[in-house]
Design an enzyme around this catalytic site. Structure first.
Site, PDB file in Angstrom:
ATOM      1  N   ASP A 175       0.575  -0.779   0.290  1.00 16.03           N
ATOM      2  CA  ASP A 175       0.477  -0.014   0.293  1.00 16.03           C
ATOM      3  C   ASP A 175       0.117   1.000  -0.235  1.00 16.03           C
ATOM      4  O   ASP A 175       0.033   2.561  -0.690  1.00 16.03           O
ATOM      5  CB  ASP A 175      -1.078  -0.245   1.247  1.00 16.03           C
ATOM      6  CG  ASP A 175      -1.724  -1.371   0.773  1.00 16.03           C
ATOM      7  OD1 ASP A 175      -2.520  -1.359  -0.015  1.00 16.03           O
ATOM      8  OD2 ASP A 175      -2.259  -1.576   2.458  1.00 16.03           O
ATOM      9  N   HIS A 208      -5.388  -3.590   5.329  1.00  7.63           N
ATOM     10  CA  HIS A 208      -5.129  -3.458   4.558  1.00  7.63           C
ATOM     11  C   HIS A 208      -6.029  -4.599   3.491  1.00  7.63           C
ATOM     12  O   HIS A 208      -6.160  -5.756   3.035  1.00  7.63           O
ATOM     13  CB  HIS A 208      -3.525  -5.226   3.851  1.00  7.63           C
ATOM     14  CG  HIS A 208      -3.508  -4.938   3.181  1.00  7.63           C
ATOM     15  ND1 HIS A 208      -2.838  -4.428   1.675  1.00  7.63           N
ATOM     16  CD2 HIS A 208      -3.434  -6.703   2.223  1.00  7.63           C
ATOM     17  CE1 HIS A 208      -2.864  -4.971   1.227  1.00  7.63           C
ATOM     18  NE2 HIS A 208      -2.734  -5.885   1.077  1.00  7.63           N
TER      19      HIS A 208
HETATM   20  P1  NAI Z   1      -1.125 -18.519  -6.046  1.00  8.98           P
HETATM   21  O1  NAI Z   1      -1.606 -19.129  -5.443  1.00  8.98           O
HETATM   22  O2  NAI Z   1       0.116 -17.903  -6.824  1.00  8.98           O
HETATM   23  O3  NAI Z   1       0.481 -18.846  -4.328  1.00  8.98           O
HETATM   24  C1  NAI Z   1       0.080 -18.932  -3.378  1.00  8.98           C
HETATM   25  C2  NAI Z   1       0.913 -20.847  -3.144  1.00  8.98           C
HETATM   26  O4  NAI Z   1       0.350 -21.310  -1.947  1.00  8.98           O
HETATM   27  C3  NAI Z   1       0.806 -21.748  -3.907  1.00  8.98           C
HETATM   28  O5  NAI Z   1       1.939 -22.313  -4.488  1.00  8.98           O
HETATM   29  C4  NAI Z   1      -0.270 -22.887  -3.289  1.00  8.98           C
HETATM   30  O6  NAI Z   1       0.445 -24.630  -3.409  1.00  8.98           O
HETATM   31  C5  NAI Z   1       0.788 -22.372  -2.104  1.00  8.98           C
HETATM   32  N1  NAI Z   1      -0.189 -23.368  -0.791  1.00  8.98           N
HETATM   33  C6  NAI Z   1      -1.045 -23.240  -0.609  1.00  8.98           C
HETATM   34  N2  NAI Z   1      -1.967 -23.941   0.650  1.00  8.98           N
HETATM   35  C7  NAI Z   1      -0.478 -24.156   1.248  1.00  8.98           C
HETATM   36  C8  NAI Z   1      -0.097 -24.910   2.232  1.00  8.98           C
HETATM   37  N3  NAI Z   1      -1.279 -25.041   2.943  1.00  8.98           N
HETATM   38  N4  NAI Z   1       1.050 -24.680   2.669  1.00  8.98           N
HETATM   39  C9  NAI Z   1       2.375 -24.554   1.734  1.00  8.98           C
HETATM   40  N5  NAI Z   1       1.882 -24.023   0.629  1.00  8.98           N
HETATM   41  C10 NAI Z   1       0.034 -23.246   0.003  1.00  8.98           C
HETATM   42  O7  NAI Z   1      -0.921 -16.590  -5.719  1.00  8.98           O
HETATM   43  P2  NAI Z   1       0.042 -15.363  -4.730  1.00  8.98           P
HETATM   44  O8  NAI Z   1      -0.683 -15.157  -5.985  1.00  8.98           O
HETATM   45  O9  NAI Z   1       1.458 -15.869  -4.677  1.00  8.98           O
HETATM   46  O10 NAI Z   1      -0.675 -15.016  -3.102  1.00  8.98           O
HETATM   47  C11 NAI Z   1      -0.544 -15.420  -2.110  1.00  8.98           C
HETATM   48  C12 NAI Z   1      -1.416 -15.066  -0.992  1.00  8.98           C
HETATM   49  O11 NAI Z   1      -1.463 -13.610  -1.174  1.00  8.98           O
HETATM   50  C13 NAI Z   1      -2.927 -14.782  -1.590  1.00  8.98           C
HETATM   51  O12 NAI Z   1      -3.387 -15.039  -0.261  1.00  8.98           O
HETATM   52  C14 NAI Z   1      -2.973 -13.235  -2.380  1.00  8.98           C
HETATM   53  O13 NAI Z   1      -4.119 -12.566  -1.665  1.00  8.98           O
HETATM   54  C15 NAI Z   1      -1.964 -12.567  -1.156  1.00  8.98           C
HETATM   55  N6  NAI Z   1      -1.389 -10.819  -1.604  1.00  8.98           N
HETATM   56  C16 NAI Z   1      -0.908 -10.174  -0.190  1.00  8.98           C
HETATM   57  C17 NAI Z   1      -1.263  -8.946  -0.708  1.00  8.98           C
HETATM   58  C18 NAI Z   1      -0.130  -8.339   0.473  1.00  8.98           C
HETATM   59  O14 NAI Z   1      -0.125  -6.837   0.400  1.00  8.98           O
HETATM   60  N7  NAI Z   1      -0.303  -8.332   1.409  1.00  8.98           N
HETATM   61  C19 NAI Z   1      -0.394  -8.554  -2.502  1.00  8.98           C
HETATM   62  C20 NAI Z   1      -0.475  -9.445  -2.897  1.00  8.98           C
HETATM   63  C21 NAI Z   1      -1.551 -11.152  -2.894  1.00  8.98           C
END
Ligand code: NAI
Length: 367
Positions: A175, A208
């Site tokens: 942010d 957030h």
């Molecule tokens: P993605 O789907 O590309 O990656 C998530 C990964 O987590 C996948 O490789 C999946 O296999 C893994 N995963 C699922 N369950 C799991 C478990 N129990 N143990 C270990 N790994 C597991 O998603 P992306 O784009 O990487 O986003 C991840 C998270 O980050 C989402 O919840 C998203 O909303 C959040 N996010 C947070 C932001 C922030 O500013 N804090 C900004 C953008 C995204």
């Protein structure tokens, strides 16, 4: 891919390393972190339930010519994968979970991601030294998942979790990155400045998600006269900027590259703290303002609580030390903000933030 980890190594666990954020962040860590590690050896322990994914990322990154070592861990490869990944970790980064699709809010991710973060929290409680580890929660909704993590750590390690709420940080830095970028764009396109080479710093507090995000343009490091209507558009863009990416990716996820950049900015500062190159870490993080006994974590947290209607978690400027975690919260920032930010933005933020916190606290106690 087992790798011996030396005792003075800084071990960083990335949970969800095969995902969009996990991969890009691991690349930045592998390529860039040596410059911040104060000659200490860094080991990246990559964990994901996607076994092929995480094996591939670790193998691929292992060819990058930096001294940082890597290991890959997945339940398909070993029943002890999570333990092996977490043991001796000084820093645990959590981008594990599902991202948004068009039309979804971050809160729509809660049910599934609270389970994932709760399960990972249980393992952190079991395998990490809770008096030493820092846990950085990236997964959404951050507003609720940080309380889930804190409650899970309390519940899973009642004897070892004293003070652990000071060591769990929700990562809202994207942010601030967006607020800086959008303000910079605005000042250039509106001819408010001729300097295109300076990026402003803009504090963003609150939570957030949507209206809980409170950008403080009145405290930006570069001050320009921005008409109120333009200012409100800027605020809205920071609050809902994530939707631009979700829409552009059209079902293929949310911010990954800009998020990895934001997370790296944060992680490098934690590494400076862990190596002793810095005595304290300062930044805006979403943290618990209360300890297990319901007392403010520091006098500043108590003063902030009184100004934000008792919201028990809040993204605010904090100072942390390696030994104690959060030691100070800068409540004074609220005395400096504009009337618009205080009277319009904060009142919209607080009730929504409280609802998110309450959902997280409830889920965390039942994990
Ligand atoms: P993605 O789907 O590309 O990656 C998530 C990964 O987590 C996948 O490789 C999946 O296999 C893994 N995963 C699922 N369950 C799991 C478990 N129990 N143990 C270990 N790994 C597991 O998603 P992306 O784009 O990487 O986003 C991840 C998270 O980050 C989402 O919840 C998203 O909303 C959040 N996010 C947070 C932001 C922030 O500013 N804090 C900004 C953008 C995204």
């Amino acid at each position: 891919m087992p790798h011996p980890v030396e005792t003075d190594t800084i071990k960083i666990a990335v949970l969800g390393a095969a995902g969009g954020i996990g991969q890009s962040l691991s690349l930045l860590l592998k390529t860039q972190l040596t410059a911040f590690s104060n000659r200490r050896h860094v080991h990246l322990a990559l964990y994901d339930v996607n076994a092929d994914g995480v094996r591939g990322v670790a193998a691929d990154l292992s060819h990058v010519d930096t001294p940082i070592t890597l290991s890959s861990h997945s339940p398909a490869d070993s029943a002890d994968a999570l333990r092996d990944c977490l043991i001796n970790a000084a820093l645990v980064l959590i981008p594990a979970g599902v991202p948004r699709k068009p039309g979804m809010t971050r809160e729509d991710l809660f049910a599934i991601n609270a389970k994932i973060v709760g399960q990972l929290g249980g393992a952190i409680a079991q395998h990490c030294d809770l008096s030493r580890v820092f846990v950085l929660v990236i997964s959404n909704p951050v507003n609720s998942l940080v309380p889930v993590m804190v409650e899970t750590l309390y519940a899973s390690a009642p004897a070892a979790s004293a003070g652990v709420e000071r060591r769990v940080f929700g990562i809202t830095h994207l942010d601030l990155v967006r607020a800086s970028t959008f303000l910079h764009e605005q000042t250039i396109t509106s001819n408010l400045t001729e300097r295109s080479d300076i990026m402003p710093y803009v504090p963003v507090i609150g939570g957030h998600s949507g209206d809980t995000i409170v950008p403080l343009f009145s405290l930006a490091s570069e001050q320009h006269h921005i008409p109120q209507q333009q200012l409100e558009s800027l605020v809205h863009r920071v609050q809902y900027g994530g939707d631009e990416i979700v829409k552009a990716k059209n079902g293929q996820g949310s911010a990954t590259l800009s998020m990895a950049h934001a997370a790296f900015q944060v992680v490098k500062n934690f590494v400076l703290l862990l190596t002793g190159a810095a005595d304290t870490l300062s930044g805006i993080f979403y943290v618990s303002l209360l300890d297990r006994a319901g007392q403010p974590v520091c006098p500043g947290a108590g003063k902030l609580l009184a100004l934000i209607d008792g919201c028990t978690y809040f993204a605010a400027p904090v100072t942390a030390t390696r030994a104690q975690g959060v030691v100070d919260v800068d409540y004074g920032i609220l005395a400096k903000i504009s009337a618009y930010e205080r009277e319009k933005l904060l009142p919209l933020c607080l009730p929504k933030l409280k609802a998110g916190i309450e959902a997280g606290r409830k889920a965390g106690t039942t994990v």
